[in-house]
Design a protein around this motif. Structure first.
Motif, PDB file in Angstrom:
ATOM      1  N   LEU A 183      -1.717   8.402   2.573  1.00  0.00           N
ATOM      2  CA  LEU A 183      -0.477   7.765   3.000  1.00  0.00           C
ATOM      3  C   LEU A 183      -0.084   8.209   4.404  1.00  0.00           C
ATOM      4  O   LEU A 183       0.224   7.374   5.269  1.00  0.00           O
ATOM      5  CB  LEU A 183       0.640   8.111   2.007  1.00  0.00           C
ATOM      6  CG  LEU A 183       2.043   7.592   2.338  1.00  0.00           C
ATOM      7  CD1 LEU A 183       2.079   6.072   2.283  1.00  0.00           C
ATOM      8  CD2 LEU A 183       3.078   8.187   1.376  1.00  0.00           C
ATOM      9  N   VAL A 184      -0.113   9.511   4.647  1.00  0.00           N
ATOM     10  CA  VAL A 184       0.272  10.034   5.960  1.00  0.00           C
ATOM     11  C   VAL A 184      -0.704   9.576   7.035  1.00  0.00           C
ATOM     12  O   VAL A 184      -0.295   9.184   8.141  1.00  0.00           O
ATOM     13  CB  VAL A 184       0.352  11.574   5.922  1.00  0.00           C
ATOM     14  CG1 VAL A 184       0.542  12.141   7.326  1.00  0.00           C
ATOM     15  CG2 VAL A 184       1.489  12.023   5.012  1.00  0.00           C
ATOM     16  N   LEU A 185      -1.989   9.598   6.718  1.00  0.00           N
ATOM     17  CA  LEU A 185      -2.989   9.144   7.688  1.00  0.00           C
ATOM     18  C   LEU A 185      -2.775   7.671   8.036  1.00  0.00           C
ATOM     19  O   LEU A 185      -2.817   7.281   9.212  1.00  0.00           O
ATOM     20  CB  LEU A 185      -4.392   9.356   7.125  1.00  0.00           C
ATOM     21  CG  LEU A 185      -5.561   8.889   8.022  1.00  0.00           C
ATOM     22  CD1 LEU A 185      -5.559   9.645   9.341  1.00  0.00           C
ATOM     23  CD2 LEU A 185      -6.887   9.070   7.287  1.00  0.00           C
ATOM     24  N   GLY A 186      -2.528   6.852   7.019  1.00  0.00           N
ATOM     25  CA  GLY A 186      -2.284   5.431   7.254  1.00  0.00           C
ATOM     26  C   GLY A 186      -1.052   5.200   8.105  1.00  0.00           C
ATOM     27  O   GLY A 186      -1.055   4.348   9.011  1.00  0.00           O
ATOM     28  N   MET A 187       0.010   5.970   7.849  1.00  0.00           N
ATOM     29  CA  MET A 187       1.236   5.823   8.640  1.00  0.00           C
ATOM     30  C   MET A 187       1.025   6.273  10.082  1.00  0.00           C
ATOM     31  O   MET A 187       1.536   5.659  11.019  1.00  0.00           O
ATOM     32  CB  MET A 187       2.375   6.628   8.009  1.00  0.00           C
ATOM     33  CG  MET A 187       2.826   6.121   6.635  1.00  0.00           C
ATOM     34  SD  MET A 187       3.362   4.396   6.619  1.00  0.00           S
ATOM     35  CE  MET A 187       1.839   3.547   6.137  1.00  0.00           C
ATOM     36  N   GLY A 238       0.819  -1.209   0.000  1.00  0.00           N
ATOM     37  CA  GLY A 238       0.000   0.000   0.000  1.00  0.00           C
ATOM     38  C   GLY A 238       0.850   1.254   0.000  1.00  0.00           C
ATOM     39  O   GLY A 238       0.542   2.235  -0.699  1.00  0.00           O
ATOM     40  N   ILE A 239       1.944   1.250   0.789  1.00  0.00           N
ATOM     41  CA  ILE A 239       2.867   2.390   0.806  1.00  0.00           C
ATOM     42  C   ILE A 239       3.424   2.642  -0.585  1.00  0.00           C
ATOM     43  O   ILE A 239       3.425   3.778  -1.084  1.00  0.00           O
ATOM     44  CB  ILE A 239       4.015   2.139   1.812  1.00  0.00           C
ATOM     45  CG1 ILE A 239       3.504   2.207   3.250  1.00  0.00           C
ATOM     46  CG2 ILE A 239       5.141   3.157   1.610  1.00  0.00           C
ATOM     47  CD1 ILE A 239       4.527   1.754   4.282  1.00  0.00           C
ATOM     48  N   LEU A 240       3.902   1.587  -1.226  1.00  0.00           N
ATOM     49  CA  LEU A 240       4.472   1.718  -2.568  1.00  0.00           C
ATOM     50  C   LEU A 240       3.435   2.237  -3.562  1.00  0.00           C
ATOM     51  O   LEU A 240       3.713   3.148  -4.363  1.00  0.00           O
ATOM     52  CB  LEU A 240       5.013   0.361  -3.024  1.00  0.00           C
ATOM     53  CG  LEU A 240       5.638   0.310  -4.419  1.00  0.00           C
ATOM     54  CD1 LEU A 240       6.843   1.244  -4.492  1.00  0.00           C
ATOM     55  CD2 LEU A 240       6.049  -1.112  -4.766  1.00  0.00           C
TER      56      LEU A 240
END
Length: 235
Positions: free
Chosen positions: A203-207, A176-178
């Motif tokens: 991406l930032v929210l997921g991290m 997912g990050i990629l």
């Protein structure tokens, strides 16, 4: 040789698999690198890039610096000496998780777009700045190659996330990050900044959610380990 940890608790059940002990001094040096480097790149972009094409690149670089500082706070609490509690025993692990997901990941997301903007900056490609107009083409993607060893770092068991979530979830998160990094870069390259902001924000929210869960999970694992395998008091 390092002393092996116990794998079975006093109740006969398997103990949680905690990350190995890590050198906090190395991570402290990395904090300095991740604090200064994104700031320098942001200044370079602001001076030479086109403001209309920034997208969220500057914001991602600033997040990298800020997250590195916060990660350093956690690393600074690491202690295994007298009076150390469950939180202080996971200081380095928690700090490394923050650095890996909230500093390195946004940095890797920002660098390809930043290089694309610099490579296409009209300020850097005016006749006064350069007598030769250079078209980089596919070589613009070279900085993005750094994403590949980071994926290997995560999936081969080097990353802290490897110890926090099951292997299938670890693979899903990193794929997912990629995917989100690629989608964010494509959005910036096409000038679709709404897409770039949406992918970068997701991406930032997921991290952030993953880090929040990971730190609490590490604390829970450490508490379980201490409960079922109490440290022997030194004589």
């Amino acid at each position: 040789m390092s002393k092996a940890r116990s794998t079975t608790g006093t109740d006969g059940r398997a103990l949680p698999v905690l990350p190995p002990e890590r050198d906090a001094r190395v991570w402290a040096r990395l904090v300095r690198v991740l604090f200064y480097t994104p700031g320098f790149l942001a200044i370079l972009l602001l001076k030479t890039g086109e403001p209309a094409g920034f997208g969220i690149t500057v914001e991602l670089l600033m997040l990298t610096s800020a997250a590195a500082v916060v990660g350093g706070l956690y690393i600074g609490t690491q202690s295994t000496d007298a009076g150390a509690d469950g939180s202080s025993r996971i200081g380095t692990w928690s700090g490394s998780l923050i650095i890996e997901l909230l500093a390195v990941v946004p940095f890797l997301c920002a660098v390809p777009s930043l290089f694309h903007q610099l490579a296409n900056s009209t300020l850097l490609h005016t006749p006064a700045a350069s007598a030769v107009s250079v078209t980089l083409g596919a070589s613009e993607l070279l900085p993005a190659v750094a994403i590949l060893p980071f994926m290997l770092y995560q999936l081969a068991g080097f990353g802290t996330l490897h110890y926090v979530v099951p292997k299938p979830i670890n693979w899903a998160l990193n794929i997912g990050i990629l995917g989100l990094i690629i989608a964010s870069y494509v959005g910036n390259r096409l000038g679709n900044f709404a897409l770039e902001k949406a992918m970068g924000g997701l991406l930032v929210l997921g991290m952030a959610v993953t880090v929040f869960y990971g730190v609490l999970k590490l604390k829970e694992m450490q508490a379980d380990y201490d409960l079922r395998c109490p440290a022997k008091e030194s004589k």
